[in-house]
Design an enzyme around this catalytic site. Structure first.
Site, PDB file in Angstrom:
ATOM      1  N   TYR A  50      35.778  46.299 -30.613  1.00 56.08           N
ATOM      2  CA  TYR A  50      35.683  45.546 -29.366  1.00 56.08           C
ATOM      3  C   TYR A  50      34.858  46.302 -28.326  1.00 56.08           C
ATOM      4  O   TYR A  50      34.436  45.714 -27.328  1.00 56.08           O
ATOM      5  CB  TYR A  50      37.065  45.258 -28.772  1.00 56.08           C
ATOM      6  CG  TYR A  50      37.964  44.367 -29.583  1.00 56.08           C
ATOM      7  CD1 TYR A  50      37.523  43.725 -30.737  1.00 56.08           C
ATOM      8  CD2 TYR A  50      39.293  44.164 -29.192  1.00 56.08           C
ATOM      9  CE1 TYR A  50      38.371  42.923 -31.474  1.00 56.08           C
ATOM     10  CE2 TYR A  50      40.146  43.350 -29.920  1.00 56.08           C
ATOM     11  CZ  TYR A  50      39.680  42.738 -31.072  1.00 56.08           C
ATOM     12  OH  TYR A  50      40.534  41.935 -31.801  1.00 56.08           O
ATOM     13  N   LYS A  75      42.378  49.240 -33.571  1.00 52.20           N
ATOM     14  CA  LYS A  75      42.149  48.906 -34.977  1.00 52.20           C
ATOM     15  C   LYS A  75      40.948  49.664 -35.521  1.00 52.20           C
ATOM     16  O   LYS A  75      39.940  49.840 -34.826  1.00 52.20           O
ATOM     17  CB  LYS A  75      41.920  47.410 -35.159  1.00 52.20           C
ATOM     18  CG  LYS A  75      42.970  46.526 -34.516  1.00 52.20           C
ATOM     19  CD  LYS A  75      42.678  45.062 -34.792  1.00 52.20           C
ATOM     20  CE  LYS A  75      43.390  44.150 -33.818  1.00 52.20           C
ATOM     21  NZ  LYS A  75      42.816  44.189 -32.459  1.00 52.20           N
TER      22      LYS A  75
END
Length: 283
Positions: A50, A75
């Site tokens: 992200y 993640k």
């Protein structure tokens, strides 16, 4: 506002609704996340890919809340599934956010054609031993992927984050996760509109009718549906009014007829995109 919690297999408690932070970046992203924390959100979901872990960390520091009052998950991307690369990526995630630890760290996608997700999982196990992360999980993992993790490492994920919404309800996956003591988190919980479906979930006449019946918005009905099937939705918004709306889902219940009608919206082509974990890969 306060929020109920789920209890995970390791005994930890996690809020029943979290905040997705995809595309929340820079000063505007910090302000949106701070607004969510002011409302009462206590779980922030980010990812290495992200490119906003720094934004999340800055929002936490500016919020005035103690670190142990906020749960943060990130993640691991597919390009870092090799053991040593995975550990370095987790360290980099911490440096980006300027955090001492993550509460949860997940493997973002299994990338089964590459076949290195067990190695990545072993790295997450080591990261937990080192104190980089408190608990570990997976994202977009099918039952066969999780079976292999358990068989080869005897370590069961605490969370599996998968696409879940009324057009793609994931009943078998949720049942599998529940049977293994894994909490199913729902990404894209409001559907984002599927290219294969004729209308977005929030414009679906049935959802609008149920919302009117309960004096709620369509979004609140969908999020309430998630809670009643036992998943943890992590909706994203950059608008304070929508953030507050998404949080006000604990003061009503859908009845059996509502749930049965929503169940009929499930569709085999209901994914928001061509991201079937059996073949899709993200690096």
């Amino acid at each position: 506002m306060t929020i109920p919690y789920y209890t995970l297999r390791n005994g930890d408690q996690v809020p029943q609704v979290g905040l997705g932070t995809y595309k929340l970046k820079g000063r505007a992203g910090v302000d949106s996340i701070k607004a969510a924390l002011d409302i009462g959100y206590r779980y922030l979901d980010t990812a290495y890919n992200y490119e906003n872990e720094g934004t999340v960390g800055q929002a936490i520091r500016e919020s005035g809340l103690a670190r142990d009052q906020i749960q943060v998950a990130s993640k691991l991307p597919g390009r870092y599934h090799a053991y040593d690369l995975a550990l370095t990526a987790i360290e980099e995630s911490l440096y980006r956010a300027q955090l001492d630890y993550y509460d949860y760290y997940l493997i973002h996608w299994p990338n089964p054609k590459q076949g290195h997700y067990v190695e990545a999982w072993q790295a997450l196990i080591e990261a937990k031993k080192r104190g980089y992360v408190k608990a570990i999980g997976v994202s977009n993992f099918l039952p066969e992927h999780i079976d292999r993790l358990i068989e080869e490492t005897q370590e069961v994920p605490v969370i599996n984050q998968v696409e879940t919404h009324p057009y793609f309800q994931q009943a078998k996956q949720i049942a599998y996760d529940r049977d293994h003591g894994i909490l199913t988190q729902a990404w894209s919980p409001l559907g984002r509109g599927s290219e294969k479906m004729s209308e977005s979930i929030l414009e679906q006449e049935l959802i609008k009718k149920i919302a009117e019946k309960h004096g709620k918005t369509p979004g609140q009905v969908v999020l309430r549906w998630h809670l009643q099937i036992g998943t943890m939705p992590i909706p994203k918004s950059s608008h304070a009014d929508r953030l507050e709306e998404n949080f006000k889902v604990f003061d009503f219940e859908l009845d059996d007829d509502d749930m049965a009608q929503i169940a009929r919206l499930d569709h085999p082509n209901g994914r928001t995109g061509a991201q079937n974990p059996a073949v899709y890969e993200e690096f």
